[in-house]
Structure formats: structure tokens, C-alpha cells
Design a protein around this motif. Structure first.
Motif, PDB file in Angstrom:
ATOM      1  N   CYS A   1       5.335  -3.523   6.536  1.00 32.97           N
ATOM      2  CA  CYS A   1       4.771  -2.973   5.309  1.00 32.97           C
ATOM      3  C   CYS A   1       3.340  -3.471   5.179  1.00 32.97           C
ATOM      4  CB  CYS A   1       5.595  -3.407   4.105  1.00 32.97           C
ATOM      5  SG  CYS A   1       4.868  -2.868   2.550  1.00 32.97           S
TER       6      CYS A   1
ATOM      7  N   ARG B   1       1.511  -3.715   2.719  1.00 27.80           N
ATOM      8  CA  ARG B   1       1.265  -4.510   1.532  1.00 27.80           C
ATOM      9  C   ARG B   1       1.893  -5.905   1.635  1.00 27.80           C
ATOM     10  NH1 ARG B   1       2.501  -1.082  -3.771  1.00 27.80           N
ATOM     11  NH2 ARG B   1       3.301   0.207  -2.110  1.00 27.80           N
ATOM     12  N   CYS B   2       3.107  -5.967   2.182  1.00 24.28           N
ATOM     13  CA  CYS B   2       3.875  -7.212   2.121  1.00 24.28           C
ATOM     14  C   CYS B   2       3.930  -7.955   3.454  1.00 24.28           C
ATOM     15  CB  CYS B   2       5.298  -6.925   1.670  1.00 24.28           C
ATOM     16  SG  CYS B   2       5.412  -5.784   0.289  1.00 24.28           S
TER      17      CYS B   2
ATOM     18  N   CYS C   1      10.580  -0.652   2.822  1.00 26.67           N
ATOM     19  CA  CYS C   1      10.193  -2.059   2.734  1.00 26.67           C
ATOM     20  C   CYS C   1      11.173  -2.769   1.813  1.00 26.67           C
ATOM     21  CB  CYS C   1       8.774  -2.178   2.187  1.00 26.67           C
ATOM     22  SG  CYS C   1       8.337  -3.900   1.821  1.00 26.67           S
TER      23      CYS C   1
ATOM     24  N   CYS D   1       8.945  -4.440  -1.452  1.00 28.66           N
ATOM     25  CA  CYS D   1       8.311  -3.667  -2.525  1.00 28.66           C
ATOM     26  C   CYS D   1       8.943  -2.288  -2.690  1.00 28.66           C
ATOM     27  CB  CYS D   1       6.806  -3.523  -2.272  1.00 28.66           C
ATOM     28  SG  CYS D   1       6.391  -2.445  -0.885  1.00 28.66           S
TER      29      CYS D   1
HETATM   30 ZN    ZN Z   1       6.212  -3.784   0.946  1.00 28.67          ZN
END
Ligand code: ZN
Ligand code: ZN
Length: 100
Positions: A45, A47-48, A87, A90
């Protein structure tokens, strides 16, 4: 038919890769294509930075172009099914066309 110089298998003229030993006619060597056939992807992911989980195959069908999936259905109007990745942190969901 052309012959693979590495293993001697007969290869269709249109193919640049030997079906038997992965010899590449364009690169003149045997390619190391590991895990290329199982269709699994290793995705993080963005973002994460945690690996996304393969959540199955989602099939589009007539009538799927409504509600929240409408936009996606329009984007991939010529595709029939997708691999779905989620994910675990999130909840972001990504669609991928299955590898051929
Ligand atoms: Zn994520
Ligand atoms: Zn070969």
C-alpha cells in the motif's frame, strides 16, 4: 517453426520466448522468470507500506455499472474480471486485470 538454440524445442515463429526453457530470442539468453505464472502480485500500500492482501477475483456483469462501482465499470468496460487487493491497514482497495 523456428528452433530454440538452447533446448531444441520448436517454437512458433511469432513467439519471442521458448515455451520449454524460457529462452528469449530477442535477448539470446534464458530468462529467469520466477513466479510469473501464478498471477500473484506483491503489492505494498503506497500509504501504509504494508503488503496488500489478495482478496479474490471480482467479476463484472451486466448491471454492475451503478452505484459506487459505476466509475470503475466504465473505466474497464472491456474487461470482465479483476483481481482485488485490499490494504489491511487503511482498507484501500485496488483492482488489477488478471495476468494472462
Ligand atoms: Zn493502506
Ligand atoms: Zn528452449
Amino acid at each position: 517453426m523456428k528452433k530454440c538454440p538452447n533446448c531444441g524445442a520448436e517454437v512458433e515463429p511469432g513467439f519471442q520466448l521458448c515455451w520449454n526453457c524460457n529462452y528469449s530470442f530477442t535477448e539470446n539468453k534464458v530468462l529467469d522468470i520466477k513466479d510469473s505464472l501464478d498471477g500473484d502480485r506483491e503489492l505494498d500500500c503506497l500509504r501504509c507500506n504494508v503488503p496488500m492482501i489478495f482478496s479474490g477475483n471480482y467479476k463484472f456483469h451486466e448491471g454492475a455499472r451503478s452505484g459506487v462501482l459505476g466509475a470503475i465499470g466504465e473505466m474497464f468496460v472491456n474487461r470482465e474480471s479483476f483481481d482485488l487487493y485490499t490494504c489491511p491497514k487503511c482498507g484501500k482497495v485496488e483492482f488489477f486485470a488478471p495476468l494472462q
